[in-house]
Every structure is written in structure tokens, then in C-alpha cells.
Design an enzyme around this catalytic site. Sequence first.
Site, PDB file in Angstrom:
ATOM      1  N   ARG A 182      -0.997 -10.677   1.878  1.00  0.00           N
ATOM      2  CA  ARG A 182      -0.066 -11.402   1.007  1.00  0.00           C
ATOM      3  C   ARG A 182      -0.678 -12.712   0.510  1.00  0.00           C
ATOM      4  NH1 ARG A 182       6.221 -10.270   2.758  1.00  0.00           N
ATOM      5  NH2 ARG A 182       5.994  -8.006   2.974  1.00  0.00           N
ATOM      6  N   GLU A 210       8.058 -13.925   1.254  1.00  0.00           N
ATOM      7  CA  GLU A 210       7.663 -14.251   2.627  1.00  0.00           C
ATOM      8  C   GLU A 210       6.176 -14.000   2.861  1.00  0.00           C
ATOM      9  OE1 GLU A 210       7.806 -12.387   7.032  1.00  0.00           O
ATOM     10  OE2 GLU A 210       9.358 -11.724   5.630  1.00  0.00           O
ATOM     11  N   SER A 214       6.495 -15.706   9.104  1.00  0.00           N
ATOM     12  CA  SER A 214       7.774 -15.835   9.786  1.00  0.00           C
ATOM     13  C   SER A 214       7.494 -16.457  11.145  1.00  0.00           C
ATOM     14  CB  SER A 214       8.423 -14.457   9.941  1.00  0.00           C
ATOM     15  OG  SER A 214       9.767 -14.569  10.325  1.00  0.00           O
ATOM     16  N   ARG A 256       3.735  -4.515   0.874  1.00  0.00           N
ATOM     17  CA  ARG A 256       4.311  -3.816   2.030  1.00  0.00           C
ATOM     18  C   ARG A 256       3.487  -2.557   2.294  1.00  0.00           C
ATOM     19  NH1 ARG A 256       9.246  -4.951   4.043  1.00  0.00           N
ATOM     20  NH2 ARG A 256       9.789  -6.000   2.098  1.00  0.00           N
ATOM     21  N   ARG A 278       2.532  -0.476  10.547  1.00  0.00           N
ATOM     22  CA  ARG A 278       3.989  -0.330  10.516  1.00  0.00           C
ATOM     23  C   ARG A 278       4.375   0.853   9.640  1.00  0.00           C
ATOM     24  NH1 ARG A 278       5.880  -6.717   9.985  1.00  0.00           N
ATOM     25  NH2 ARG A 278       4.575  -7.460  11.710  1.00  0.00           N
TER      26      ARG A 278
END
Length: 443
Positions: free
Chosen positions: A405, A364, A367, A292, A277
Site C-alpha cells: 500500500r 488505511e 492499524s 487487497r 489472507r
Amino acid sequence: MLEIQQLRTDLENISKILAKRGFTFPDALFNSLEAERKAIQTRTQELQAKRNAVSKQIGHAKSRGEDVSAILAEVANLGNELKQTETQLEQIQGKLQQILLEVPNLPHDSVPEGKSEADNQEMRRWGTPRIFDFEIKDHINIGEGLGLLDFETAAKLSGTRFSLMKGELARLHRALTQFMLDTHTQENGYTEVYVPYLINSESMHGTGQLPKFEEDLFAVYAGGKTEVKNPENDEGNLADFYLIPTAEVPITNMVRDEIVPLEQLPMKYVAHTPCFRSEAGSYGRDTRGLIRQHQFDKVELVQIVHPLKSYAALEQLAGHAEMILQKLQLPYRVMALCTGDMGFSAAKTYDIEVWLPAQNSYREISSCSNCEAFQARRMQARFRNESGKPALLHTLNGSGLAVGRTLVAILENYQNADGSVSVPIALQSYMGGLDQMVVPKRK
């Protein structure tokens, strides 16, 4: 993608619902194009009917020995005008399709209304955050202290937002992946799949990444040139492939343009992949560490189900993601996202947030979303229902979990005063019996 007939018959109400998501539907443009479409479609039908009627006259005139040159000329003229109207109709329908491709899904009635993550609703918590009797370190300091996490070399190799792991930390990262895959395949009934990491634009359109989020993707062009696509490029899609932002894309597209037999439902798949990403919209958030990154690993869960069973499947899928955190003894909470914080394709989403001691907050880690028929309509992914007729499937996806994460959560929650990190019991068999990563002694 929304059903266009629904917009034609209930546009005012649909616009109000979309406004709750912070999306302004282009009502005036849609109505203008629809009026133009109706007029041209009516004219097209009239020309088709007239051409058919005139064409029938040719045979009758010939049987009577009459000159048919005038009739043939009229048919030719009608044919030329018909081609023009058909071209105009195709162009207008293309514009309408482009509008539809950029409209988000409608939120389910149970989704809380709100504008941002501040309006999300907590559903439940599990576990109690650990009380530390020493100064808490973040995962960056812990990993670097162990000599196993190296951002400096990663930056030399690739730039910012990349990481390099070594030794026991790299093995722990691999152990987490294997542990998640084993749990989901052996206990939760998923079929493991290995999927391509390079995906064509049709697949990206199918799950909703294109055209709206093109700037978040890494596009691969002929000759090996890789760059972020310009969303304002008006020359059409020039990319040969895109690097996958999540395994949701290739897995869900497995049923694109397919009609699945009813008895094959539900279809439950799990895959481990790297994800890529650009983080174009992150605006400097989490620039340090593993939270991230441009490249990260994830174990993704996808369910393809009967429309009447998708909300039960959403609860199940979220429970499967929670199971991983429970086995790892990591505290977390489950949040129902509000209308303004949901992803583009989702009708309802649960975010699972793990406790990170160094940030003194939940972040988070998964999701889980029900997209209902939104993706299936874009992909023309259908099943043969109880009446034997093709109907749109419902698709769901969720992280089970984001590996990086989860690694962050383990480093921070299992840290010790001497800089060492205990290995969760559930992972020790995957680590050759290792129960602790220790700081190397200085020579």
C-alpha cells in the site's frame, strides 16, 4: 480473552459494553452452563471430601482387625462417581472456554461509540494532497505503463489477487522494506526479528485469529495440501500449520507461556514478512490492484509492555508508523476507530490512512492497536511485577507500514504527466541514486 470471573460477577454490564461492538453475548447459554458447572463442582467437592473421610476409616478399621471390604467397595463406588463428575466438569469448562474464545475484547473508555467506519473520529492530518495539472492515473495504469507491474502473469501463476513486479518497481518494493526496517531499528528502538511464516494453531489461538477467523486463514496440511479451513468443521483443528496473516502472530507468541522479568520491559520488535489472507470477508472490494491481495508484504511493529504503560506505548507506536509517511512526504490522517469497527483483539485502535489521488480519498495503510491483556490471557504471557508476583502483560501491534500500500501511495502521489514516477528522496540511496522511474521507449 476476557476474564471469566469478570463475566460471572458483572455479566449484565459486560454484555451492554460488548453490544456497542455489535457483539451479542450468549447470556442465557453462559448462565445455564455456569449453573451446571456450580452444581457439578459442588458435587465433585462433596465426593472428594466423602472419599477422603471414608478412606481414613480403612486404616482405623484395619487397626481394630475389622473387615474393610465394605469400606473399600464404598471408596471404589465414590471413585467411579467422582470420575464421572470430573469428566462432566471438564466438558462444561470446555464449553465455557469455547464461548470465551469467540468473545471480542472490551473497548477502552476513550473509544468512540459507533456501528461502522462512518462513525470513526479523525484525530489529526499531516501533509497537503498534491494538486495535479494533468489527468491522474491509478497505480495499476502507472505500473503497467512503466512495464513493471504484471497482474496477467501473476494470475496465470497463482490466480486473482496476486501481483508480479519487475525491475525498478521490484527494487522500490525492496527499498521500502529496507528503509522501514532501518528507521524502526536505528531511530525508534525496535529489535529486528526474523520469524517463521508457518505457525501452529496454538499461536493462532494466542493472538485471536482462531477459532473465530479460521475462514480468513490459509491452512497447510500434511502432504503439502493448502486450502482455507472450514470454520464449521467439527472434527477439531486438523491443520499442521497456518500461513501467517501478519507478523503480529509469531512475534507476540514469543512470550506465550513465559514470565518476563520486569527489567526486560518494554519489549519492542519489528519484522518484515509476507502475509497471507484469504480475504473471505472482503465481498469483492478492491479486486483490482495492490490494495487487497492474498499475499502482501508488511513491516510489523509489536510492543510488549507493562499494563500501566500500554496507552502511552500506543501513542508512541502510532507515531513510529506516522514517521515513515512523513519521511516519504505522503499526506495522511489518523482515525480513532469506533466500537463497531475495531478488530477482534483490540481495546483501542488508530488507523493511519494515506492519501491516494486516484481514489480521491484516504485509505488505511496502518492499524495500531492496544490489546491490553486480551492476548496475554489467551497466551498466559506474564511478567513479574514490582511485588515479584506474576501478572498479565499488555500487547500492542501495528503496521510500520504495509509495503504494498505504501508502494501504491508512492506511484500515485509521485506520478508525472509523462507517465514517469519520481522516487522519494528518502528512498533514493536505497535505489542506487535513481531519482525517477521512466516509461520505456518503444522501439
